[in-house]
Enzyme design. Sequence first.
Site: not given
Length: 368
Positions: A165, A193, A218, A241, A265
Amino acid sequence: MKITRITVFHVELPLEYPYWLSGGRLKFESLDATLVKLETDAGITGWGEGTPWGHTYVPAHGPGIRAGIHTMAASVIGLDPRRLLDVERAMDLALPGHFYAKAPIDMACWDIAGQAARMPIADLMGGGSRTPRPIASSVGAKTLEETRVVIERYRRRGYIAHSVKIGGDVERDIARIRDIEKTRLPGEIILYDVNRGWTRQQALRVMSSCEDLNVTVEQPCETLDDIAAVSGRHATPVSVDESLVTLQDAVRIAQGGLAELFGIKLNRVGGLTRAARIRDIGLAHGIDMFVMATGGSVLADTEALHLAATIPDDNCRAVWACQDMLTVDIAGGRGPRNIEGHLHLPEEPGLGVHPNEDGLGEPVGIYQ
């Protein structure tokens, strides 16, 4: 075969460690899970789960799932759960949108259909690869030092795929990416991400600065419009996503060349039925995939694994699983578990794992 009863349970799933998104912008310590039990007049019972990642991450929340099921239940009772499209249409008529509330019912119907056919869901869907799928960790940390600690913890558990993250601060994000890349092990899969944490200019600055590393980022920006605005101005592969919700989103991403990867997801898109259509759009356009639950128990992880097993081995990068992040296990060790950083498809018919019902507490809703 007809659905005769829907029973809903509310379960708290505490996280082992506090979890941070977007460079510390959002903190999570427990997940609000909804477990759904579908009973039929044929004596077959299916289970589904809906567990959004908190209430502040995306437009989905635990109480909303339970309210949605309350709204849709009367329209679902009496339907044949094996006729997934009939169930889907009935839910859409009763409650437009709110895909996250429909996903647990869809999951339970697939569980019943698989049991009725005496096949694992993945086989019933026409896939069923037995190649173990790498589990992607979820490295939520505020500092560079904490990021190193969390990745090493997952490496000791055998993980070879990691979702790190980042987001919110350009210089810090560049430094974190470069630090992680220095210690990347051979064969590791690392996804950086952002969770929508960059503005357009921040995204362009970070991704341009890291082009030499050939990393994958991402969901760099809030919307598909934002991602499109910087697309073609950098050479960093992108995965989408959180902005991949509908079939129309998938078509736009694929046709516009907005991303090189889909992060599907399951709870976000509405379950396996809708996710399979998005998968096919990706395959038709040469887009590889990560498959994820938004969070939850081994039930949610197993659903994601079934979809991943319908994706050709060369096109499926990893499956994100949440079970190793939790302090409770609602299934008593059953179902697919971490084996050297991978999940193995269950051979039991249907989903392949059910919870210990006596540990779920009293139902919060019964519809019949």
